[in-house]
Design a protein around this motif. Sequence first.
Motif, PDB file in Angstrom:
ATOM      1  N   ARG A 237       0.935  -1.152   0.010  1.00 12.62           N
ATOM      2  CA  ARG A 237       0.084   0.014  -0.196  1.00 12.62           C
ATOM      3  C   ARG A 237       0.916   1.043  -0.245  1.00 12.62           C
ATOM      4  O   ARG A 237       1.896   1.515   0.751  1.00 12.62           O
ATOM      5  N   PRO A 238       0.704   2.091  -0.748  1.00 11.61           N
ATOM      6  CA  PRO A 238       1.650   3.267  -1.396  1.00 11.61           C
ATOM      7  C   PRO A 238       1.970   4.211  -0.061  1.00 11.61           C
ATOM      8  O   PRO A 238       2.934   4.580   0.006  1.00 11.61           O
ATOM      9  N   ARG A 239       1.032   4.428   1.069  1.00  9.69           N
ATOM     10  CA  ARG A 239       1.164   5.186   1.819  1.00  9.69           C
ATOM     11  C   ARG A 239       1.796   4.572   3.169  1.00  9.69           C
ATOM     12  O   ARG A 239       2.496   5.391   4.139  1.00  9.69           O
ATOM     13  N   ALA A 240       1.727   3.537   3.227  1.00 10.89           N
ATOM     14  CA  ALA A 240       2.496   2.659   4.604  1.00 10.89           C
ATOM     15  C   ALA A 240       3.927   3.038   4.732  1.00 10.89           C
ATOM     16  O   ALA A 240       4.412   3.011   6.015  1.00 10.89           O
ATOM     17  N   THR A 241       4.723   2.896   3.674  1.00 14.65           N
ATOM     18  CA  THR A 241       6.119   2.935   3.914  1.00 14.65           C
ATOM     19  C   THR A 241       6.272   4.399   4.499  1.00 14.65           C
ATOM     20  O   THR A 241       7.372   4.610   5.520  1.00 14.65           O
ATOM     21  N   GLY A 242       5.910   5.467   3.728  1.00 17.18           N
ATOM     22  CA  GLY A 242       6.392   6.672   4.371  1.00 17.18           C
ATOM     23  C   GLY A 242       5.910   7.034   5.601  1.00 17.18           C
ATOM     24  O   GLY A 242       6.608   7.759   6.406  1.00 17.18           O
ATOM     25  N   LEU A 243       4.472   6.551   5.905  1.00 15.62           N
ATOM     26  CA  LEU A 243       4.073   6.651   7.479  1.00 15.62           C
ATOM     27  C   LEU A 243       4.983   6.115   8.459  1.00 15.62           C
ATOM     28  O   LEU A 243       5.243   6.490   9.429  1.00 15.62           O
ATOM     29  N   GLY A 244       5.093   4.613   8.141  1.00 15.00           N
ATOM     30  CA  GLY A 244       5.752   3.874   8.936  1.00 15.00           C
ATOM     31  C   GLY A 244       7.362   4.156   9.199  1.00 15.00           C
ATOM     32  O   GLY A 244       7.812   4.015  10.461  1.00 15.00           O
ATOM     33  N   ASP A 245       8.090   4.686   8.358  1.00 16.53           N
ATOM     34  CA  ASP A 245       9.377   5.087   8.372  1.00 16.53           C
ATOM     35  C   ASP A 245       9.526   6.371   9.485  1.00 16.53           C
ATOM     36  O   ASP A 245      10.490   6.518   9.990  1.00 16.53           O
ATOM     37  N   GLN A 246       8.440   7.181   9.486  1.00 14.54           N
ATOM     38  CA  GLN A 246       8.407   8.149  10.473  1.00 14.54           C
ATOM     39  C   GLN A 246       8.731   7.747  11.916  1.00 14.54           C
ATOM     40  O   GLN A 246       9.169   8.395  12.680  1.00 14.54           O
ATOM     41  N   ILE A 247       7.851   6.653  12.125  1.00 14.24           N
ATOM     42  CA  ILE A 247       7.903   5.931  13.313  1.00 14.24           C
ATOM     43  C   ILE A 247       9.305   5.158  13.674  1.00 14.24           C
ATOM     44  O   ILE A 247       9.787   5.624  14.768  1.00 14.24           O
ATOM     45  N   ARG A 248       9.759   4.573  12.584  1.00 14.42           N
ATOM     46  CA  ARG A 248      11.151   3.884  12.787  1.00 14.42           C
ATOM     47  C   ARG A 248      12.005   4.808  13.331  1.00 14.42           C
ATOM     48  O   ARG A 248      13.027   4.647  13.758  1.00 14.42           O
ATOM     49  N   ARG A 249      12.154   5.862  12.426  1.00 15.08           N
ATOM     50  CA  ARG A 249      13.246   6.965  12.828  1.00 15.08           C
ATOM     51  C   ARG A 249      13.140   7.466  13.851  1.00 15.08           C
ATOM     52  O   ARG A 249      14.361   7.677  14.641  1.00 15.08           O
ATOM     53  N   LEU A 250      12.131   7.696  14.689  1.00 17.62           N
ATOM     54  CA  LEU A 250      11.913   8.244  16.012  1.00 17.62           C
ATOM     55  C   LEU A 250      12.285   7.175  17.003  1.00 17.62           C
ATOM     56  O   LEU A 250      12.965   7.352  18.166  1.00 17.62           O
ATOM     57  N   LEU A 251      12.413   6.019  16.763  1.00 14.18           N
ATOM     58  CA  LEU A 251      12.696   4.850  17.646  1.00 14.18           C
ATOM     59  C   LEU A 251      14.172   4.457  17.410  1.00 14.18           C
ATOM     60  O   LEU A 251      14.761   3.586  17.944  1.00 14.18           O
ATOM     61  N   GLY A 252      14.924   5.215  16.583  1.00 11.07           N
ATOM     62  CA  GLY A 252      16.259   4.904  16.307  1.00 11.07           C
ATOM     63  C   GLY A 252      16.512   3.998  15.138  1.00 11.07           C
ATOM     64  O   GLY A 252      17.692   3.606  15.187  1.00 11.07           O
ATOM     65  N   GLN A 253      15.581   3.451  14.333  1.00  9.39           N
ATOM     66  CA  GLN A 253      15.892   2.375  13.410  1.00  9.39           C
ATOM     67  C   GLN A 253      15.867   3.231  12.190  1.00  9.39           C
ATOM     68  O   GLN A 253      15.005   3.428  11.443  1.00  9.39           O
ATOM     69  N   THR A 254      17.379   3.517  11.708  1.00  7.97           N
ATOM     70  CA  THR A 254      17.577   4.293  10.723  1.00  7.97           C
ATOM     71  C   THR A 254      17.955   3.387   9.421  1.00  7.97           C
ATOM     72  O   THR A 254      17.867   3.845   8.239  1.00  7.97           O
ATOM     73  N   TYR A 255      17.902   1.847   9.495  1.00  5.45           N
ATOM     74  CA  TYR A 255      18.462   1.151   8.386  1.00  5.45           C
ATOM     75  C   TYR A 255      17.154   1.028   7.389  1.00  5.45           C
ATOM     76  O   TYR A 255      16.261   0.752   7.867  1.00  5.45           O
ATOM     77  N   MET A 256      17.403   1.442   6.210  1.00  2.25           N
ATOM     78  CA  MET A 256      16.478   1.092   4.992  1.00  2.25           C
ATOM     79  C   MET A 256      15.216   2.096   5.518  1.00  2.25           C
ATOM     80  O   MET A 256      14.079   1.737   5.106  1.00  2.25           O
ATOM     81  N   VAL A 257      15.319   3.315   5.874  1.00  2.00           N
ATOM     82  CA  VAL A 257      14.369   4.097   6.253  1.00  2.00           C
ATOM     83  C   VAL A 257      14.490   5.390   5.470  1.00  2.00           C
ATOM     84  O   VAL A 257      15.429   6.100   5.328  1.00  2.00           O
ATOM     85  N   TYR A 258      13.697   5.291   4.264  1.00  2.00           N
ATOM     86  CA  TYR A 258      13.769   6.558   2.980  1.00  2.00           C
ATOM     87  C   TYR A 258      12.167   7.094   2.979  1.00  2.00           C
ATOM     88  O   TYR A 258      12.363   7.968   2.166  1.00  2.00           O
ATOM     89  N   TYR A 259      11.297   6.856   3.759  1.00  6.53           N
ATOM     90  CA  TYR A 259       9.931   7.647   3.824  1.00  6.53           C
ATOM     91  C   TYR A 259       9.287   7.416   2.389  1.00  6.53           C
ATOM     92  O   TYR A 259       8.570   8.329   2.166  1.00  6.53           O
ATOM     93  N   GLY A 260       9.500   6.368   1.584  1.00  4.14           N
ATOM     94  CA  GLY A 260       8.813   6.162   0.356  1.00  4.14           C
ATOM     95  C   GLY A 260       8.682   7.383  -0.389  1.00  4.14           C
ATOM     96  O   GLY A 260       9.755   8.305  -0.617  1.00  4.14           O
ATOM     97  N   GLY A 261       7.518   7.758  -1.105  1.00  2.40           N
ATOM     98  CA  GLY A 261       7.487   8.787  -2.140  1.00  2.40           C
ATOM     99  C   GLY A 261       7.059  10.061  -1.269  1.00  2.40           C
ATOM    100  O   GLY A 261       6.973  11.167  -1.792  1.00  2.40           O
ATOM    101  N   VAL A 262       6.813  10.054   0.026  1.00  7.35           N
ATOM    102  CA  VAL A 262       6.396  11.150   0.623  1.00  7.35           C
ATOM    103  C   VAL A 262       7.690  12.136   0.940  1.00  7.35           C
ATOM    104  O   VAL A 262       7.248  13.330   0.762  1.00  7.35           O
ATOM    105  N   VAL A 263       8.831  11.770   0.892  1.00  3.11           N
ATOM    106  CA  VAL A 263      10.020  12.611   1.129  1.00  3.11           C
ATOM    107  C   VAL A 263      10.005  13.393  -0.185  1.00  3.11           C
ATOM    108  O   VAL A 263      10.720  14.517  -0.146  1.00  3.11           O
TER     109      VAL A 263
END
Length: 639
Positions: A237-263
Motif C-alpha cells: 500500500r503506497p502510504r504505508a512506507t512513508g508513514l511507518g518510516d517516520q515511526i521507525r526513525r524516532l525509534l532509532g531504526q535508521t536502516y532502510m528508512v527512506y520515507y517512500g514517496g512522501v519525502v
Amino acid sequence: MTHTTPFDWRPFLVRWSGEWSDSLPDDEARSEEDEAARRARWLGFPPASEERIAAMEERLGRRMPPSYREFLKVSDGWQHAGGFVWLLAGTADAHWHNDELGLADMFEEYLDDDAGPDERRDVDIWRRGLQLDVESDITYVLMDPEDVDEDGEWAVYTWASWRAAAPERYANFVEFMRGMHQEFHNLRARPGEGEPEFVNDTTREQDALVQQARLEVLRGNWEWAGHALDEAKEYGRPRATGLGDQIRRLLGQTYMVYYGGVVTDPRYAPELLPALVAEHAAHSKDDSTLMFHLRGAGDDVVSSAYTTLEQVRDGTYRYTAAGPFGEAVERARELARWGDTDEAWRTLMDALPLWQPLGPDHLVPLGWVADPVLGPLLTPERGRELLSTPRGGEEGDAPNPTAGLDPHDLAWLADPDPHEQRTAYRFVLIEEVNPEDVPGRLAEGNEAALGDPVTPDEARNRFLRGKTEFSSYDDKALMAVGRAGTRWSFAFDGTPAHIDSQRFVSPAAAASEGSRAVVVWSGLRTRLGKPFFHLSVAQDGAEQYAFTYADGQVHRTGEVPRALDPERFFGSRRMERSEENTEAERSLLQAVTAEFGVRLPRHAITNGRLHTFTTRSWTRPPVEGEAYAVVSISGEATH
C-alpha cells in the motif's frame, strides 16, 4: 498446551484467486492453464481426499502438519504463489529435497565456528526439508520437519539465489501463504501502463487500516499503528512506507528508512528531507546515491536536498517549524546549546500537543533530528515518548515523561567511560557568569571567540587542523562551555595531558574577577602517569585555597573547608589500586557538588554539541635553565 483455531482456507483462496484474475489485462497472452484459471477465478485444484493425503504421508513417512493438510483438503496444490513460485506442490509432487543441488555444502562454507542453531538450520534444511516448489523462478520452498511448534506446525523456508539473502522463515504454512498473498499484492500494487487498476476488497481494507493507523499515531497509539502499517507495507500500500518510516526513525531504526514517496512531495520535504539527508551524510561520501532515494522529485526538492546536505555537513543546518511548536524549538535550541538538554527536551514535549502536521502523510516533527544542536536530544526512550504524545488536534492520554539523562551532580565523571577514553578531565566553574562570557576570563584575543557547537571529536579535529608545532611548555586547553546549574557556568576539557605539578598555574584566580571560580583537574584513573587530583577556589581575582594530590602526597595552600579537606579522601594512602582511586574521585566530586551546588551536563558533554574555545596555557613559561621541546609535524625538535 494451547491450540490455534484452524485456518479457514476457502474464503482466503477464493479471494486471492479473484484478485489475481481481475489483475490480468484482457489482451495479455497467457498459457492455457492461466487462461483457464482466470475464467474459473480459481488458482487451485480439486481438493485432495483423505485417502490421497494418507497415501502421500505413507510415501513420505511423516504425517503432514495440520495447516498444510487442511489446505490440501481445499486445493491439492496451488498456482502463482506470490510472484516467483508458479506451481506449489500438492499430494503428488511434494518430496524430500535431500540436498539434491548441494546447497547444504554451499551454506556450510559461510558458517563460523561459533555458529548458532539458526545459522545451522539454514544448512540442515536442505538435507531434511520437504520441497513444495514445483515450478518457480529459481525459488525454493521447503518445510522443515524438525522446526515444529506446539501445534505440530512445521516452519516454512523460502530461498532464491538472486535475492542474495539467507532463507526466509515463516512460522507455518498459513503464514507462508499469507506472505505469498502479500507478495502478489506488493508486485501488483502499482499497475503498469495498460494494466487494470488494482483495487479490490483487500486493497480497500488495507487502505482503511492505513488511515486508521495514521489517526492512532497522532493520538499516541503508535505501537498498534506501527504493526498495522508494517502489514500494509507488505501488501504494497503506497502510504504505508512513508508513514511507518517516520515511526521507525524516532525509534532509532535508521536502516532502510527512506520515507517512500512522501519525502519527494514538496509539502513534506521541509520535515522529511533533513532526516533523510542527515542519515546519508553520516554514512556515505558518494552523494550521487542520494538521488536514488529522490526518484521522481522535482528540481526544487532536489536542490533543497543538496543544500540541506551541505548545511548538515558543515553544522549550519537549523530546524524551524511554524506556530507555538516552532517557538518552542527556538527556546529548546538555546537551552541545548548551553548543555541543558533535559530542559530542552521538556520544552519540546510541552509544546508538542500544539504541533500540526503538514498534511495527511505527516505524523511527527522530524526535521529536528538533523539539527546539530537538537538532534542529540533524541534517544529511543524519548522517541517513544514523542510518539506517545497526542498531537495534530487529536486527543489521547499523555505519556509519563521519560527520565532525564543528566544526574544533578559531578559524581558521574567517576563512572567508567564506555569507550575508556575519559580517564582524566579538567573543568572550571564560574559563578554568576553567563556561558558566553566564560572565554573572556580564560582566553585572550581571537582565542576567546566561541566556535559553533560541535561534538568532542569534531572540536579536537578542528583544534589540531593546521597546527604545525607542539611545545612541551604550552598547555592550552580546548574546552566546551555551558551551564553548570542555576548560577554557574562551566568550561570542560575531557582529554587533558598529564598535569605538570611544578609548572601548573590554576586559572581560578583569573577567572574569578568579580565572581567566584572553582578549578578541578582529575587524573586519578589516568594511564599517562601517577594518579593526581587538583582543586582550587578563588574569589574576586585571588585564590582562597587549593590542594593537589600527586605522587602520594598532598600539597595545600590556604584554609581548605573541612568538607573538602583532602585528608578525608586520601589520608596517608598512596592510591595504588584503581578501586581506591575511583572511590576517592567519586567522594571528592560529591563533596564539590554539595559545597557549591553545581553540576555538569553528562549528555551534552558526552553525546551532544557544545560551543568551544581555547584557553590560555595552564602552565607558566619556562624559566632560565629549564629545558623544553618544540616538536614540528615533520618530526624535527629543538631544545
